[in-house]
Design a protein around this motif. Sequence first.
Motif, PDB file in Angstrom:
ATOM      1  N   ALA A 138       0.855  -1.190   0.000  1.00  0.00           N
ATOM      2  CA  ALA A 138       0.000   0.000   0.000  1.00  0.00           C
ATOM      3  C   ALA A 138       0.898   1.249   0.000  1.00  0.00           C
ATOM      4  CB  ALA A 138      -0.899  -0.033   1.228  1.00  0.00           C
ATOM      5  N   PRO A 139       0.293   2.386  -0.356  1.00  0.00           N
ATOM      6  CA  PRO A 139       1.135   3.584  -0.513  1.00  0.00           C
ATOM      7  C   PRO A 139       1.622   4.150   0.815  1.00  0.00           C
ATOM      8  CG  PRO A 139      -1.163   4.150  -0.789  1.00  0.00           C
ATOM      9  CD  PRO A 139      -1.108   2.662  -0.693  1.00  0.00           C
ATOM     10  N   GLU A 140       2.900   4.463   0.886  1.00  0.00           N
ATOM     11  CA  GLU A 140       3.461   5.182   2.025  1.00  0.00           C
ATOM     12  C   GLU A 140       4.390   6.250   1.467  1.00  0.00           C
ATOM     13  OE1 GLU A 140       5.814   3.186   4.988  1.00  0.00           O
ATOM     14  OE2 GLU A 140       4.133   2.921   6.357  1.00  0.00           O
ATOM     15  N   GLN A 141       4.906   7.085   2.349  1.00  0.00           N
ATOM     16  CA  GLN A 141       5.912   8.073   1.935  1.00  0.00           C
ATOM     17  C   GLN A 141       7.148   7.930   2.809  1.00  0.00           C
ATOM     18  OE1 GLN A 141       3.430  11.673   2.187  1.00  0.00           O
ATOM     19  NE2 GLN A 141       3.312  11.668  -0.047  1.00  0.00           N
ATOM     20  N   SER A 142       7.442   6.705   3.133  1.00  0.00           N
ATOM     21  CA  SER A 142       8.491   6.467   4.130  1.00  0.00           C
ATOM     22  C   SER A 142       9.884   6.330   3.520  1.00  0.00           C
ATOM     23  CB  SER A 142       8.154   5.218   4.931  1.00  0.00           C
ATOM     24  OG  SER A 142       7.845   4.152   4.059  1.00  0.00           O
ATOM     25  N   ASP A 143       9.992   6.523   2.211  1.00  0.00           N
ATOM     26  CA  ASP A 143      11.331   6.515   1.596  1.00  0.00           C
ATOM     27  C   ASP A 143      11.942   7.912   1.542  1.00  0.00           C
ATOM     28  OD1 ASP A 143      11.065   3.850   1.213  1.00  0.00           O
ATOM     29  OD2 ASP A 143      10.883   3.918  -0.977  1.00  0.00           O
TER      30      ASP A 143
ATOM     31  N   GLY B 226       1.710   2.718   7.131  1.00  0.00           N
ATOM     32  CA  GLY B 226       1.237   1.371   6.805  1.00  0.00           C
ATOM     33  C   GLY B 226       0.405   1.297   5.546  1.00  0.00           C
ATOM     34  N   GLY B 227       0.215   2.428   4.897  1.00  0.00           N
ATOM     35  CA  GLY B 227      -0.600   2.418   3.684  1.00  0.00           C
ATOM     36  C   GLY B 227      -1.946   3.065   3.869  1.00  0.00           C
TER      37      GLY B 227
END
Lengths: 478, 351
Positions: free
Chosen positions: B115-120, B330-331
């Motif tokens: 699922a989409p995250e912005q953790s990068d 977590g998305g």
Amino acid sequence: MASKVLQKPASFYDTYERNPSTDKKMPHYCPGCGHGNVHKFIAEALDNYELADRTIFISPVGCSVFGYYYFDTGNIQAAHGRAPAVATGIKRAHPHSIVISYQGDGDLAAIGTAEILHAANRGENITVFFINNAIYGMTGGQMAPTTLETQKTTTTPTGRNARNEGYPVKVAELISQLEAPVYVERVALFDNKHRSRARMAVRKAIKNQADHLGFSLVEILSPCPSGWKMDPVDSLHWIKDVMMNQFPLGVYKDNTKEVEPYEAPKMQLSDEEIKQAIEIIPDTEKEFKKTEYAERYANPEIKVAGFGGQGVLLLGAALAQAGLLENYNVSWLPSYGPEMRGGTANCHVNVRNIPVGSPVVNDPTVLIALNRPSLEKFEPVVVKNGLIIYDTSLIDIEVQRDDVEVLAIPATEMADKLGNTRTANMIAMAAFAGYTGIFNRETLKETLKTAIKRKKLLAINEKAVDEGYEFGKSKRPS
Amino acid sequence: MSKLLMKGNDAIVRGAILAGCRIYFGYPITPASEIAESAARYMPRVGGTFLQAESEIASINMVYGAAGGGVRVMTASSGPGISLKQEGISYAAGSELPCVIVDIMRGGPGLGNIAPEQSDYNQVVKGGGHGNFKCPVLAPNSVQEMSDLTQLAFEIAEKYRTPVYVLADGYTGQMMEAVEFGEPFTNVPKQDWAVYGDAESKHNLISSIYLDPEELEEHNRKLQQKYENIKQNEVRVEEFMLDDAEYVVVGYGIVSRVLKTTVERLRSQGLKFGLLRPITLFPFPEKRIIELAKMAKKFLAVEMSNGQMVEDIRLAVNGSRPVEFYGRMGGVVPTAAELVERCQNLVKKEN
Ligand SMILES: Cc1ncc(C[n+]2csc(CCOP(=O)(O)OP(=O)(O)O)c2C)c(N)n1
Ligand code: SF4
């Protein structure tokens, strides 16, 4: 004669200007090191075949990391073990170039095992020289994957123990098992006869590439007096008496007589051809007018849900496409990944007069449910006064809420009557349009051209649009 | 109708080809796989190369090799694959090789989920790999921008000789929207530093090695100067209702879309919120934030992460205004309703 023997190959620089040391004439290798020999064979071969201008030499990490000091060719330095990948990249970019991946045993047979195996397996038209000195020279004599059993190194102080470190990796044997490589040979540097054999192998491996034959690898048993803590002469004996027993010399594979040369065809496209090739020319230039409809249906936020295989995503995409044709701002977002494999699928569609903010539809104003679990799951989140459309042929319960509009449609039965169950999704889509008045019927039919890939299914889907649209329209509240 | 409906991931490949990119090296990973699939479909049709490598490590090193050859080349992946690519990206930055890396972020750490995250943000914007380097990072929030910013990424990469990221999330990659495409660019200039396998370029060397400490320091200074130039020239933002904003919400990518809806709703309630959306994450719009800090009362950063970009906002604001953070992980994509409530609380706390 003597002067000829001493002459430097032209493919070497005269002086090694890239070497920061003050002596620009001396190579950086230790006395008695095998790298120098192999470099010379390579340079002579490049001279001989007049390939230096076209050559790109990949220096690895290891003692030969400074290969670019010496070769008067194009040079790329690569990360530890990655030279075959780097070679692949540059070779694919410039197929006419001669690309040499020059690697030590730590580089090729430990950290870079995946890269060499797969470059070989793809049959990249490159040449790999694999310097097997059974040790990590650069870092000071640690164990290499090719270190012999019982051989002492700084990290196997009591000798390599197969129970702890496993056995020496036999690269020529391994690579020759693959289908694609055309030439794999193991040679050794210890006397004139064997050096001369090594020189031939180096030449052949380079020539193969120039002839477009494919992947060649030459493994060279090479002395590392410093790493082995031996003098240069003993090192040569050690290769002959010890190393060669473990690493038998010979040609492991040679298909060069059988394979056809291969060069990838070149292509020159016009701008128009490029646009066509990448499919960015829209199907239609036509403009489609917006319809008039009741204010409460404006800016629908739609959730479409059902079983995977019912064409749920396609239904949503067709709605978005219809919106696009009528010049709305649209978005379509699928559920993706394992969720889809579980058998249910859903998508979120926005059709808005103003730009779409979040494409995620959490509280739909319209729910199109094609199976029972979808209705059960999403009925509660539909906004007050929203619209629920559901397929009564497959859903044997009724909508519980009394604060929403409901359009019950036997979409699957209608589709069966038309002769194709799979048109139920388009029937439901058209019913939404017919019921709300959003979208012209003609627009919906135009979307089919994009949505339906198999042209012979177009006619039946057009009928489905008619049926669904009429059904929806007949139920439209006055 | 001049527009086409397509997925963000597909638009990236179209944009890349229009920008003159003819080589793609990749390795499949959800939610970025469509990029590889699209490249596999279209690259050969335009005389280009698509190659599925054995790993992300191999694919970025193939990119490194091709970039050394002066051609426009790209790869794409998602979090776990970007982690693996970091080695090669550091080498490319050190050797000053232009290339484009797309990261369609998913949930982490570890295998996390798709699922989409912005953790990068941290690993992409802050350099990620070893050494004193950074890469320009473009953060699209629509399918149109997936194409447009990919094209821009190639230009920036070449102009500054640097790897450039396009950083998006699973939703921006997976969603379909309308896109309009321009004309193909085919005149990729010949670079005087690259190796082409010809006599003219054979004295060129692609390398990140500088043995002498003073020389390596010099090289690093040159790199820092380059990043300074990028900071001066390449900052890009989108602003929405900031002119009289008392509260500034900051978000990028998909979050900025939700924030726009949020700001619209808050404005209709008479609350003076405005949105600042960084389009470039490096260079970060610090100057604009410093200006905004002079008039706004408070900042709120919204991210689909544990709060990574917020640190850059705090650095820029430098304590002059409170900077709050709201994150989902977590998305989970925050909803407009949820953000409206959060913003209302911000105002309440203030009063
Ligand atoms: C990622 C990484 N790990 C470790 C090193 C350190 N290192 C440099 S050279 C080398 C060993 C090279 O040995 P080999 O390939 O056998 O070449 P040789 O030095 O014997 O010629 C190692 C481990 C490195 N440069 N990069
Ligand atoms: S350490 Fe060994 S491989 Fe390295 S230069 Fe010296 S002899 Fe050659």
